[in-house]
Design an enzyme around this catalytic site. Structure first.
Site, short mmCIF file in Angstrom:
data_model
loop_
_atom_site.label_atom_id
_atom_site.label_comp_id
_atom_site.label_asym_id
_atom_site.label_seq_id
_atom_site.Cartn_x
_atom_site.Cartn_y
_atom_site.Cartn_z
N ASN A 199 16.08 -0.05 13.12
CA ASN A 199 15.11 -0.37 12.07
C ASN A 199 13.73 -0.24 12.70
O ASN A 199 13.50 -0.76 13.79
CB ASN A 199 15.35 -1.81 11.58
CG ASN A 199 14.21 -2.32 10.73
OD1 ASN A 199 13.61 -1.57 9.98
ND2 ASN A 199 13.89 -3.60 10.85
N GLY A 200 12.82 0.48 12.03
CA GLY A 200 11.47 0.67 12.59
C GLY A 200 11.11 2.14 12.53
O GLY A 200 11.79 2.93 11.86
N TRP B 221 16.48 2.11 4.23
CA TRP B 221 15.39 2.49 3.35
C TRP B 221 14.70 3.66 4.05
O TRP B 221 14.12 3.50 5.12
CB TRP B 221 14.42 1.32 3.17
CG TRP B 221 13.33 1.58 2.16
CD1 TRP B 221 13.43 1.47 0.81
CD2 TRP B 221 11.98 1.97 2.43
NE1 TRP B 221 12.23 1.77 0.22
CE2 TRP B 221 11.32 2.09 1.19
CE3 TRP B 221 11.27 2.26 3.60
CZ2 TRP B 221 9.99 2.46 1.08
CZ3 TRP B 221 9.93 2.63 3.50
CH2 TRP B 221 9.31 2.72 2.24
N CYS C 37 14.75 -1.19 7.38
CA CYS C 37 16.17 -1.23 7.06
C CYS C 37 16.70 -2.59 7.48
O CYS C 37 16.00 -3.38 8.10
CB CYS C 37 16.91 -0.17 7.88
SG CYS C 37 16.12 1.44 7.78
N LYS D 71 4.37 -5.60 -11.96
CA LYS D 71 5.76 -5.90 -12.34
C LYS D 71 6.32 -4.80 -13.23
O LYS D 71 7.43 -4.35 -13.04
CB LYS D 71 5.87 -7.24 -13.10
CG LYS D 71 5.68 -8.50 -12.31
CD LYS D 71 6.86 -8.93 -11.47
CE LYS D 71 6.77 -8.37 -10.09
NZ LYS D 71 6.03 -9.05 -9.10
N GLU E 259 -0.92 -8.48 -11.75
CA GLU E 259 0.48 -8.78 -11.46
C GLU E 259 1.39 -8.27 -12.58
O GLU E 259 2.46 -7.72 -12.31
CB GLU E 259 0.63 -10.29 -11.26
CG GLU E 259 2.04 -10.79 -11.00
CD GLU E 259 2.70 -10.20 -9.75
OE1 GLU E 259 2.05 -9.48 -8.98
OE2 GLU E 259 3.91 -10.45 -9.58
N ARG F 101 16.16 -5.28 2.25
CA ARG F 101 15.34 -4.47 3.15
C ARG F 101 15.52 -2.97 2.90
O ARG F 101 14.85 -2.16 3.54
CB ARG F 101 15.72 -4.77 4.61
CG ARG F 101 15.64 -6.24 4.95
CD ARG F 101 16.12 -6.48 6.36
NE ARG F 101 15.19 -5.91 7.32
CZ ARG F 101 14.15 -6.55 7.82
NH1 ARG F 101 13.90 -7.78 7.46
NH2 ARG F 101 13.35 -5.95 8.68
N LYS G 208 12.78 -4.88 -0.58
CA LYS G 208 12.22 -6.22 -0.75
C LYS G 208 11.23 -6.54 0.36
O LYS G 208 10.23 -7.21 0.15
CB LYS G 208 13.38 -7.22 -0.74
CG LYS G 208 12.98 -8.66 -0.95
CD LYS G 208 12.60 -8.91 -2.38
CE LYS G 208 12.12 -10.32 -2.62
NZ LYS G 208 11.26 -10.39 -3.80
N HIS H 141 -15.99 0.11 -19.02
CA HIS H 141 -16.60 0.97 -18.00
C HIS H 141 -15.71 2.14 -17.62
O HIS H 141 -15.89 2.76 -16.58
CB HIS H 141 -16.95 0.14 -16.76
CG HIS H 141 -17.94 -0.95 -17.05
ND1 HIS H 141 -19.27 -0.68 -17.33
CD2 HIS H 141 -17.79 -2.28 -17.15
CE1 HIS H 141 -19.90 -1.82 -17.57
NE2 HIS H 141 -19.03 -2.81 -17.47
N GLU I 7 6.87 -1.45 -11.22
CA GLU I 7 7.90 -1.37 -10.19
C GLU I 7 9.31 -1.45 -10.74
O GLU I 7 10.22 -0.86 -10.16
CB GLU I 7 7.68 -2.38 -9.05
CG GLU I 7 7.82 -3.82 -9.39
CD GLU I 7 7.61 -4.74 -8.18
OE1 GLU I 7 7.83 -4.33 -7.05
OE2 GLU I 7 7.21 -5.89 -8.41
C1 AGP Z 1 6.38 -7.53 -5.42
O1 AGP Z 1 7.02 -7.55 -6.63
C2 AGP Z 1 6.61 -6.42 -4.56
N1 AGP Z 1 7.90 -5.93 -4.52
C3 AGP Z 1 5.73 -6.25 -3.34
O2 AGP Z 1 4.49 -5.89 -3.83
C4 AGP Z 1 5.57 -7.43 -2.36
O3 AGP Z 1 4.88 -8.46 -2.99
C5 AGP Z 1 4.82 -6.95 -1.11
O4 AGP Z 1 5.57 -5.95 -0.48
C6 AGP Z 1 4.52 -8.07 -0.15
O5 AGP Z 1 5.67 -8.62 0.40
P1 AGP Z 1 5.64 -10.01 1.13
O6 AGP Z 1 5.18 -11.02 0.16
O7 AGP Z 1 7.06 -10.22 1.57
O8 AGP Z 1 4.71 -9.91 2.30
#
Ligand code: AGP
Length: 594
Positions: free
Chosen positions: A96-97, A70, A2, A474, A470, A27, A589, A493, A477
């Site tokens: 937070n934690g 979160w 959070c 993308k 990637e 966060r 994030k 395979h 998510e």
């Molecule tokens: C990426 O689009 C993501 N939201 C997520 O996978 C992110 O890359 C991952 O949580 C790693 O975060 P960081 O680069 O801040 O360590």
């Protein structure tokens, strides 16, 4: 996981706190709340939703705490949102934690009425218990901290004082003129003061508006330097873009340049903060790249670069799995941790493991002053500016630039790079090529034909295999479409069984050494009536459902180009599906829980 903030001073606390937690929504953004002290009592307002959904202006007072959540313990609802109070509502707390022994502690707090299912509420009741037994709030706070197992960043408000503590989750203080600020990272505070203290593990503190003290848990005073942060805090605004993600995709020509600017001179690469001598680097026998999510994908590109260009054996590891392998590491290994935020709990745990075994650890991070940047032996900043969209875009390409520079640098030291000037010149041409592609492409049109699909397959080979991963991440998510990324040759395979006329298959197929082979893989898809969207440097072939033409560059630089169309494709698809592109469901994030 959070964001927390706090303020004490002479100004209106609620407006400052609203701004702090708005900046911390990366966060988490399930729910939020603020509590302020005025006229002898604490008033609290909280609810599910984002900071912009709630009007906190009715909260009066010059001291307060704030939180954006979160969910980890307890569903997203009013009760579970922070701040939490003691039974008498004399003290409020944000956390937070994760408190691992919360259930155990809850059991010893007989007689306390809990209103939430959170682990955090246990903390405030525990403090209350000690206060009821006669302790001062400070003593109760410290006694409570000693009983907590797990990770915490905490701020407690009681009358006109704030109590802060940090273990395993970040917390920074801002020292202003007759005012103090607290936040999960320094960025939201730097609007108000550049004088920042990074609390260390096991620190707790008491804050008044004109003074503060920081102690360890044995109540011994610890000296924490005030750092004057002069880095550029970019205005967190979307400008003329509809979403941060689109803005950040379009920023890439600039951010790619910022990642190499000042690091190339006389056809050589130089880094300021590696803190590892060239003699030591020459002896490196193996590189271990570590990261999560998109940063892990950047690591896979790095694996190709270090093997191909520097001729150094390289492993790429998920940070979350690394330490559980009891990895074999020695002094000839170089561990490189990749992270946008610099706060990812899994990556932090991996660094601890690597360091405990004596490895040299370099961090490549974007978050200036972040936890990872402060715990590694040496580091390279991305200088990409704040990335607000939850989906990483510009920091991925910046990671690729730094990894490329590092591979040329190590290759030059080892004598495996013959023409560094050529390689570095090629890199410097990339921003203009991406600008050209961003100005003129057909991706929005392509997305309108495929936005209602249920599944998608991304294929790539060699340097573009990580871009397939990637692209799939993308899409998943931000649009909630199920997608998988595979090395194109692996399709036969297993995943080929999924292909039918409803399955879009996005193939990253620039010309290069494996071009004929990937064309054969595409034929296999077409024979099963799959829809082929090909991303290629050669737009002339017939027989594809869609062709997205990208500029041609060397194979080792191609991921910097080929990632842009997959970013844009997922952006436009998510937008057409009406998704909250910048704040997709269930995500945050910065992932600060393991
Ligand atoms: C990426 O689009 C993501 N939201 C997520 O996978 C992110 O890359 C991952 O949580 C790693 O975060 P960081 O680069 O801040 O360590």
């Amino acid at each position: 996981m959070c964001g927390i903030g706090a303020y004490i001073g002479d100004k209106d606390a609620s407006s400052i706190l609203t701004s702090i937690i708005r900046d911390l929504e990366y966060r988490g953004y399930d729910s939020c709340g603020i509590a302020t002290y005025s006229d002898g009592k604490i008033n609290c307002k909280k609810d599910i939703g984002k900071v912009s959904d709630i009007d906190f202006s009715s909260l009066k007072g010059n001291v307060g705490i704030a939180h954006t959540r979160w969910a980890t313990h307890g569903i997203v609802n009013f009760e579970n949102s922070h701040p939490h109070s003691d039974c008498d509502k004399k003290m409020y707390l944000v956390h937070n934690g994760i408190i691992e022994n919360a259930d155990e502690l809850r059991n010893i707090l007989a007689g306390h009425e809990f209103t939430s299912k959170t682990d955090s509420e246990v903390i405030i009741h525990l403090i209350e218990d000690f206060v009821n037994a006669g302790d001062t709030v400070e003593d109760a706070f410290v006694k409570c901290l000693k009983l907590l197992e797990g990770a915490y960043a905490i701020v407690l408000i009681h009358e006109e004082k704030l109590y802060v503590a940090r273990k395993g989750s970040p917390l920074v203080l801002g020292v202003g003129n007759n005012e103090m600020f607290v936040a999960s990272d320094s960025v939201p505070i730097q609007k108000y003061t550049r004088n920042i203290i990074f609390l260390e593990e096991g620190d707790y503190g008491v804050l008044w508006k004109d003074n503060y003290k920081i102690n360890n848990l044995d109540s011994v005073d610890v000296d924490r330097e005030i750092k004057i942060l002069n880095n550029n805090i970019d205005e967190i605004s979307k400008g003329s873009f509809e979403h941060f993600m689109l803005k950040e995709i379009y920023e890439q020509p600039k951010t790619i340049e910022r990642a190499f600017l000042g690091r190339i001179s006389d056809d050589k690469v130089k880094f300021g903060g590696l803190n590892i001598s060239e003699d030591v680097l020459k002896k490196i026998k193996r590189i271990i790249l570590i990261g999560c999510g998109t940063s892990w994908h950047a690591g896979i590109v790095g694996g190709y670069l270090f093997e191909d260009i520097s001729k150094i054996q390289t492993k790429v590891e998920y940070a979350s799995e690394f330490r559980y392998k009891n990895p074999v590491i020695d002094e000839n290994d170089l561990v490189i941790v990749l992270s946008q935020s610099g706060e990812t709990a899994d990556s932090i745990a991996a660094i601890k493991e690597a360091k405990s075994k004596g490895a040299k650890v370099i961090g490549i991070v974007n978050g200036v002053g972040s936890t990872i940047s402060r715990m590694v032996d040496g580091g390279i900043y991305l200088h990409a500016g704040s990335e607000i969209g939850v989906a990483s875009t510009k920091t991925f390409s910046s990671h690729l630039v730094v990894l490329y520079l590092l591979s040329v640098y190590l290759g030059s030291l080892k004598g495996t790079v013959r023409d560094p000037a050529k390689m570095l010149n090629e890199l410097q041409e990339i921003p203009a090529l991406i600008s050209g592609f961003l100005e003129n492409n057909n991706i929005e049109g392509v997305s309108s034909k495929y936005f209602d699909c249920d599944n998608a397959l991304y294929l790539g080979r060699d340097y573009n295999f990580p871009i397939a991963l990637e692209g799939a991440l993308k899409l998943k998510e931000i649009s909630y479409i199920h997608a998988e990324g595979y090395p194109a040759a692996e399709m036969k395979h297993g995943p080929i069984a999924l292909i039918d006329k409803n399955m879009p298959v996005i193939v990253i197929a620039p010309e290069g050494r494996l071009y004929p082979k990937i064309m054969s893989n595409i034929s296999e898809v077409k024979s099963r009536k799959g829809k082929v969207i090909v991303i290629t440097t050669n737009g002339l072939e017939d027989g594809f459902d869609e062709v997205i033409k990208i500029p041609k560059v060397s194979e080792y630089l191609m991921p910097l180009i080929s990632v842009v169309p997959v970013q844009l494709l997922s952006y436009y698809i998510a937008k057409k599906r009406g998704c909250d592109v910048d704040r997709p469901r269930n995500l945050a994030k910065s992932v600060t829980v393991e």
